[in-house]
Design an enzyme around this catalytic site. Structure first.
Site, mmCIF file in Angstrom:
data_model
loop_
_atom_site.group_PDB
_atom_site.id
_atom_site.type_symbol
_atom_site.label_atom_id
_atom_site.label_comp_id
_atom_site.label_asym_id
_atom_site.label_seq_id
_atom_site.Cartn_x
_atom_site.Cartn_y
_atom_site.Cartn_z
ATOM 1 N N HIS A 245 0.850 -1.194 0.000
ATOM 2 C CA HIS A 245 0.000 0.000 0.000
ATOM 3 C C HIS A 245 0.881 1.238 0.000
ATOM 4 O O HIS A 245 2.098 1.170 0.188
ATOM 5 C CB HIS A 245 -0.949 0.009 1.206
ATOM 6 C CG HIS A 245 -0.232 0.001 2.545
ATOM 7 N ND1 HIS A 245 0.484 1.070 3.030
ATOM 8 C CD2 HIS A 245 -0.119 -0.971 3.492
ATOM 9 C CE1 HIS A 245 0.995 0.782 4.205
ATOM 10 N NE2 HIS A 245 0.657 -0.464 4.509
ATOM 11 N N ASP A 372 -3.490 -19.584 12.058
ATOM 12 C CA ASP A 372 -2.373 -20.154 12.811
ATOM 13 C C ASP A 372 -2.506 -19.802 14.294
ATOM 14 O O ASP A 372 -2.528 -18.623 14.674
ATOM 15 C CB ASP A 372 -1.052 -19.616 12.250
ATOM 16 C CG ASP A 372 0.145 -20.378 12.759
ATOM 17 O OD1 ASP A 372 0.530 -20.163 13.914
ATOM 18 O OD2 ASP A 372 0.695 -21.188 11.990
ATOM 19 N N SER A 387 2.332 -5.328 7.094
ATOM 20 C CA SER A 387 2.011 -4.957 5.711
ATOM 21 C C SER A 387 3.156 -5.345 4.780
ATOM 22 O O SER A 387 4.300 -4.989 5.021
ATOM 23 C CB SER A 387 1.771 -3.456 5.607
ATOM 24 O OG SER A 387 0.617 -3.082 6.308
#
Length: 439
Positions: A245, A372, A387
């Site tokens: 992003h 998980d 990210s």
């Protein structure tokens, strides 16, 4: 009677055509441009209610992108012909072979292999110009509160590009200019960028009674820093992609107009666990450029891109792996690579819940859920600093983690790896590899 029947059938076809055109094309049908890799079957997914009525026709296969034995019936029977050669072909989708619904341009790209990332990085960028983080009142020698910045029409989020015709590149340079202008009793002509618009205005420095310095009522910054994750490294071009992003200013929330920047290795020293309504974060320290270092050439809505100074190594995947086209991604189990402690890259299980191939503008192609147990126990789900963490499915890089659902940190969005390759300049939307391997 025959005329009435034909009229009724035509009416139904027209009605269905209108429904497909305005309600279905944008959401349920494949995109007008479709990218596949060599060796990949052309597997188009249609909603069950529409599948029986839709027919696919090969309009142009001049580049021999498909196997030579392909006939029109292959699409109808569901045998999914395989793309054999780089090139393009044109397909036509119609309703019962009568009403055209969509023409599709399919590009066949050579297989691209990359080294998946997962390493934590420190992101250091220097903005073009000076970012206005806020304004404030200045108390002058007569105890009057004056705000020169507001009087000049400058707002939080603006970027100051020039002072008296000269480019300004640092906050210290800006402060020196204010001091000189104030001491000389001069005003300052400044060029300001707001969004996509640029305008000029005048700032009048005020001698601050509290500090005895000249001030213009601006809180400014010329750089930004943060921790993220590298997504991939392409050895031939030495290029990388990270974050998934755009980088925005922490105060203004506006995209940073990049002048220059770099990434360095980072070590995770702790985890602030996320919870509903409060995203967690990785607490990291920068290691400098000894282990990992690279330039930042582009700051885009789908990530940051540049070149690494030396090859990237991944302890989980020791050789490059293929990049999946968006059409190859499917719902179901996958894995992400990220760091929870120090600089150790680890693999964790996730599930891809949804694929949105039409939302390229915001990059939220994938909806995923952390499954998980160890990752959930330590982080609560997706956290800041994650990210760019690569998403791997069936030994292919399919995307990168980008955002977390604030009200459910176990879920978040991911961007398609194909889109990141295109945004990086390694691949164009016609399937052509742009950057040649380095000599």
């Amino acid at each position: 009677m025959k005329g009435k029947t034909c009229g009724c059938i035509c009416g139904i076809l027209i009605f269905l055509s209108i429904m497909l055109t305005y309600q279905v094309q944008g959401t349920l049908l494949p995109p007008e441009k479709h990218l596949v890799s060599v060796g990949q079957p052309l597997n188009f997914k249609f909603p069950a209610p529409l599948e029986k009525g839709l027919k696919m026709e090969i309009v142009n296969n001049e580049s021999n992108a498909l196997q030579e034995s392909v006939i029109e019936g292959d699409f109808i029977s569901g045998s999914n012909p395989v793309a054999l050669n780089p090139g393009r072909l044109k397909l036509r989708l119609s309703l019962y072979g009568v009403v055209p619904v969509r023409d599709m341009l399919v590009s066949v790209a050579p297989e691209i292999r990359v080294v998946p990332g997962g390493q934590s990085i420190g992101v250091l960028i220097h903005a073009r110009g000076i970012i206005v983080a806020g304004t404030y009142d200045v108390v002058n020698q007569d105890n009057q509160r004056i705000n020169p910045a507001s009087q000049a029409g400058i707002q939080k989020g603006d970027v100051i590009l020039k002072i008296d015709g000269s480019e300004v590149g640092s906050d210290s340079q800006f402060r020196d200019s204010v001091s000189r202008a104030g001491a000389a009793g001069n005003s300052m002509e400044v060029e300001v960028k707001r969004g996509k618009e640029t305008f000029s205005t005048t700032l009048n420095p005020v001698l601050c009674k509290e500090t005895s310095d000249y001030r213009v009522g601006l809180m400014i910054r010329d750089s930004a820093a943060g921790v993220g994750t590298i997504t991939f490294y392409e050895p031939g071009s030495k290029s990388y992609g990270a974050l998934g992003h755009i980088i925005t200013d922490v105060n203004t929330k506006h995209p940073v107009d990049l002048q220059d920047g770099k990434i360095v290795g980072a070590s995770v020293q702790g985890i602030a666990k996320g919870k509903r309504g409060q995203p967690g974060e990785k607490i990291g320290i920068l290691q400098g450029d000894k282990l990992l270092s690279g330039t930042i050439n582009r700051n885009t809505r789908l990530g940051i891109f540049g070149n690494l100074q030396k090859p990237l190594e991944n302890p989980v995947f020791t050789v490059p792996i293929p990049v999946a086209m968006t059409s190859q991604i499917h719902e179901g189990p996958a894995e992400i690579l990220t760091v929870l402690s120090g600089d150790k890259v680890e693999k964790f299980s996730v599930e891809i819940l949804q694929i949105n191939p039409q939302v390229r503008q915001d990059g939220k192609a994938l909806v995923l859920k952390i499954t998980d147990e160890r990752l959930l126990d330590q982080t609560g789900g997706i956290i800041q600093g994650m990210s760019g963490s690569p998403i791997i499915q069936e030994e292919r890089l399919v995307g990168a983690v980008t955002h977390v659902f604030v009200n459910d940190p176990t879920r978040g969005y991911g961007v398609s790896a194909e889109w990141m390759l295109e945004e990086s300049g390694l691949l164009d939307d016609s399937g052509q590899v742009i950057k040649e391997p380095a000599a």
